[in-house]
Design a protein around this motif. Structure first.
Motif, PDB file in Angstrom:
ATOM      1  N   VAL A 165     -40.382 -31.585  13.175  1.00 51.07           N
ATOM      2  CA  VAL A 165     -40.047 -31.237  14.384  1.00 51.07           C
ATOM      3  C   VAL A 165     -40.722 -30.708  14.278  1.00 51.07           C
ATOM      4  O   VAL A 165     -41.480 -29.536  14.772  1.00 51.07           O
ATOM      5  CB  VAL A 165     -38.373 -30.633  14.567  1.00 51.07           C
ATOM      6  CG1 VAL A 165     -37.093 -31.378  14.153  1.00 51.07           C
ATOM      7  CG2 VAL A 165     -38.162 -29.531  14.495  1.00 51.07           C
ATOM      8  N   PRO A 166     -41.275 -30.609  16.071  1.00 51.85           N
ATOM      9  CA  PRO A 166     -42.233 -29.511  16.686  1.00 51.85           C
ATOM     10  C   PRO A 166     -41.764 -28.712  17.270  1.00 51.85           C
ATOM     11  O   PRO A 166     -40.830 -29.384  18.545  1.00 51.85           O
ATOM     12  CB  PRO A 166     -43.208 -30.736  17.834  1.00 51.85           C
ATOM     13  CG  PRO A 166     -42.462 -31.918  17.943  1.00 51.85           C
ATOM     14  CD  PRO A 166     -41.741 -31.672  16.587  1.00 51.85           C
ATOM     15  N   ALA A 167     -41.623 -27.624  17.784  1.00 53.30           N
ATOM     16  CA  ALA A 167     -41.026 -26.787  18.597  1.00 53.30           C
ATOM     17  C   ALA A 167     -41.748 -25.804  19.427  1.00 53.30           C
ATOM     18  O   ALA A 167     -42.138 -25.048  18.823  1.00 53.30           O
ATOM     19  CB  ALA A 167     -39.955 -25.908  17.492  1.00 53.30           C
ATOM     20  N   ALA A 168     -41.255 -25.884  20.890  1.00 49.60           N
ATOM     21  CA  ALA A 168     -41.584 -24.750  21.121  1.00 49.60           C
ATOM     22  C   ALA A 168     -41.589 -23.477  20.518  1.00 49.60           C
ATOM     23  O   ALA A 168     -40.534 -22.959  20.289  1.00 49.60           O
ATOM     24  CB  ALA A 168     -40.904 -25.147  22.848  1.00 49.60           C
ATOM     25  N   GLU A 169     -41.402 -21.910  21.368  1.00 48.61           N
ATOM     26  CA  GLU A 169     -41.732 -20.918  20.906  1.00 48.61           C
ATOM     27  C   GLU A 169     -40.320 -20.846  20.815  1.00 48.61           C
ATOM     28  O   GLU A 169     -39.640 -20.145  20.228  1.00 48.61           O
ATOM     29  CB  GLU A 169     -42.771 -19.680  21.747  1.00 48.61           C
ATOM     30  CG  GLU A 169     -42.207 -18.248  20.956  1.00 48.61           C
ATOM     31  CD  GLU A 169     -42.888 -17.643  21.021  1.00 48.61           C
ATOM     32  OE1 GLU A 169     -43.160 -16.068  20.866  1.00 48.61           O
ATOM     33  OE2 GLU A 169     -44.658 -17.441  21.767  1.00 48.61           O
ATOM     34  N   GLU A 170     -39.772 -20.695  22.020  1.00 51.79           N
ATOM     35  CA  GLU A 170     -38.094 -20.372  22.645  1.00 51.79           C
ATOM     36  C   GLU A 170     -37.493 -20.846  21.941  1.00 51.79           C
ATOM     37  O   GLU A 170     -35.681 -21.012  21.547  1.00 51.79           O
ATOM     38  CB  GLU A 170     -38.016 -20.649  24.037  1.00 51.79           C
ATOM     39  CG  GLU A 170     -38.212 -22.472  24.738  1.00 51.79           C
ATOM     40  CD  GLU A 170     -39.883 -22.246  24.751  1.00 51.79           C
ATOM     41  OE1 GLU A 170     -39.412 -23.814  25.838  1.00 51.79           O
ATOM     42  OE2 GLU A 170     -40.395 -21.276  24.467  1.00 51.79           O
ATOM     43  N   ALA A 171     -37.491 -22.378  21.532  1.00 47.67           N
ATOM     44  CA  ALA A 171     -36.923 -23.171  20.485  1.00 47.67           C
ATOM     45  C   ALA A 171     -36.788 -23.150  19.082  1.00 47.67           C
ATOM     46  O   ALA A 171     -36.374 -23.211  18.277  1.00 47.67           O
ATOM     47  CB  ALA A 171     -37.155 -25.066  20.373  1.00 47.67           C
ATOM     48  N   GLU A 172     -37.823 -21.774  18.613  1.00 50.22           N
ATOM     49  CA  GLU A 172     -37.640 -22.580  16.833  1.00 50.22           C
ATOM     50  C   GLU A 172     -36.339 -21.417  16.168  1.00 50.22           C
ATOM     51  O   GLU A 172     -36.138 -21.537  15.547  1.00 50.22           O
ATOM     52  CB  GLU A 172     -39.402 -21.630  16.989  1.00 50.22           C
ATOM     53  CG  GLU A 172     -40.590 -22.306  16.548  1.00 50.22           C
ATOM     54  CD  GLU A 172     -41.627 -20.319  16.333  1.00 50.22           C
ATOM     55  OE1 GLU A 172     -41.134 -19.423  15.872  1.00 50.22           O
ATOM     56  OE2 GLU A 172     -42.377 -21.400  17.114  1.00 50.22           O
ATOM     57  N   PRO A 173     -35.461 -20.456  16.984  1.00 48.87           N
ATOM     58  CA  PRO A 173     -34.805 -19.931  16.397  1.00 48.87           C
ATOM     59  C   PRO A 173     -33.475 -20.621  15.917  1.00 48.87           C
ATOM     60  O   PRO A 173     -32.972 -20.581  15.425  1.00 48.87           O
ATOM     61  CB  PRO A 173     -34.371 -18.404  17.601  1.00 48.87           C
ATOM     62  CG  PRO A 173     -35.782 -18.515  17.894  1.00 48.87           C
ATOM     63  CD  PRO A 173     -35.719 -19.922  18.159  1.00 48.87           C
ATOM     64  N   LEU A 174     -33.586 -21.522  17.512  1.00 44.12           N
ATOM     65  CA  LEU A 174     -32.403 -22.844  17.203  1.00 44.12           C
ATOM     66  C   LEU A 174     -32.856 -23.680  16.025  1.00 44.12           C
ATOM     67  O   LEU A 174     -31.776 -23.534  14.933  1.00 44.12           O
ATOM     68  CB  LEU A 174     -31.855 -23.423  18.506  1.00 44.12           C
ATOM     69  CG  LEU A 174     -31.506 -24.735  18.494  1.00 44.12           C
ATOM     70  CD1 LEU A 174     -29.932 -23.840  18.114  1.00 44.12           C
ATOM     71  CD2 LEU A 174     -31.460 -25.500  19.095  1.00 44.12           C
TER      72      LEU A 174
END
Length: 214
Positions: free
Chosen positions: A138-147
């Motif tokens: 998945v490509p993930a923005a920095e704020e979505a990485e922890p999720l």
């Protein structure tokens, strides 16, 4: 279970199901579900604009339509429905048995924090296991990485690992500023191996999904 804690009566009236739909399928029901999924993506994401044509690429991704410089062939839309209404959706493309990608996922605003996307992801993961796919990205923005990393078990790819996957799946969708995360697909016990699809869409040997780098 999540909703039953607060409202037991409403849970008994939920008719929950999931489907994997190809944009090439022309049945009225499939068109309706894809239209609902597209509306969710529009609500949750800013337009992804092609720099050459100026067009929003999200509709082409949802319907698996390619254009010059952008290859979205083989992308299917996984949808979770509650009482015939799409509440969560994700775009899925399989590159042979080595890797699959999930470039966009979204849940209807009013349906969040109810466990719907977790359920949809579980269905997708079990399907990939049935198809013997080794990993999902998945490509993930920095704020979505922890999720993705803490809740779903993904890990960030090192540049050399990403280069390896790009060679195998050169069409993989990547977004500027987003990190690529990867998770191994674990084996699941499939109790019912009959998977129904529309328009004779063959999940075991999907021609559009098995394009490899020459």
């Amino acid at each position: 279970m999540k909703q039953g804690i607060t409202d037991v009566d409403s849970v008994s009236h939920l008719d929950i199901g999931w489907r994997l739909i190809s944009g090439k399928v022309t049945s009225p029901e499939s068109r309706m579900l894809l239209s609902q999924a597209l509306a969710i993506f529009h609500d949750c994401f800013d337009p992804i604009v092609d720099p050459v044509s100026g067009r929003n690429l999200i509709p082409r991704m949802v319907y698996g339509k390619s254009m010059q410089g952008q290859d979205y062939g083989g992308i299917c839309c996984a949808v979770l429905t509650v009482n015939a209404t799409v509440v969560s959706a994700g775009l899925l493309r399989v590159f042979g048995r080595e890797v699959a990608e999930l470039p966009l996922v979204a849940t209807r605003m009013c349906s969040r924090e109810k466990g719907y996307f977790q359920l949809l992801f579980s269905c997708v993961e079990k399907l990939l296991s049935f198809l013997n796919v080794e990993s999902i990205m998945v490509p993930a923005a920095e704020e979505a990485e922890p999720l993705w990393m803490n809740k779903f078990g993904f890990r960030k790819l090192a540049p050399e690992q990403l280069s390896k996957y790009v060679k195998v799946s050169y069409q993989m969708v990547r977004f500027k500023g987003a990190s690529m995360l990867q998770k191994p697909v674990h084996s699941h016990q499939i109790t019912d191996e009959k998977i129904e699809t529309e328009d004779n869409f063959d999940l075991k040997q999907p021609k559009e999904l098995l394009k490899m780098d020459e």
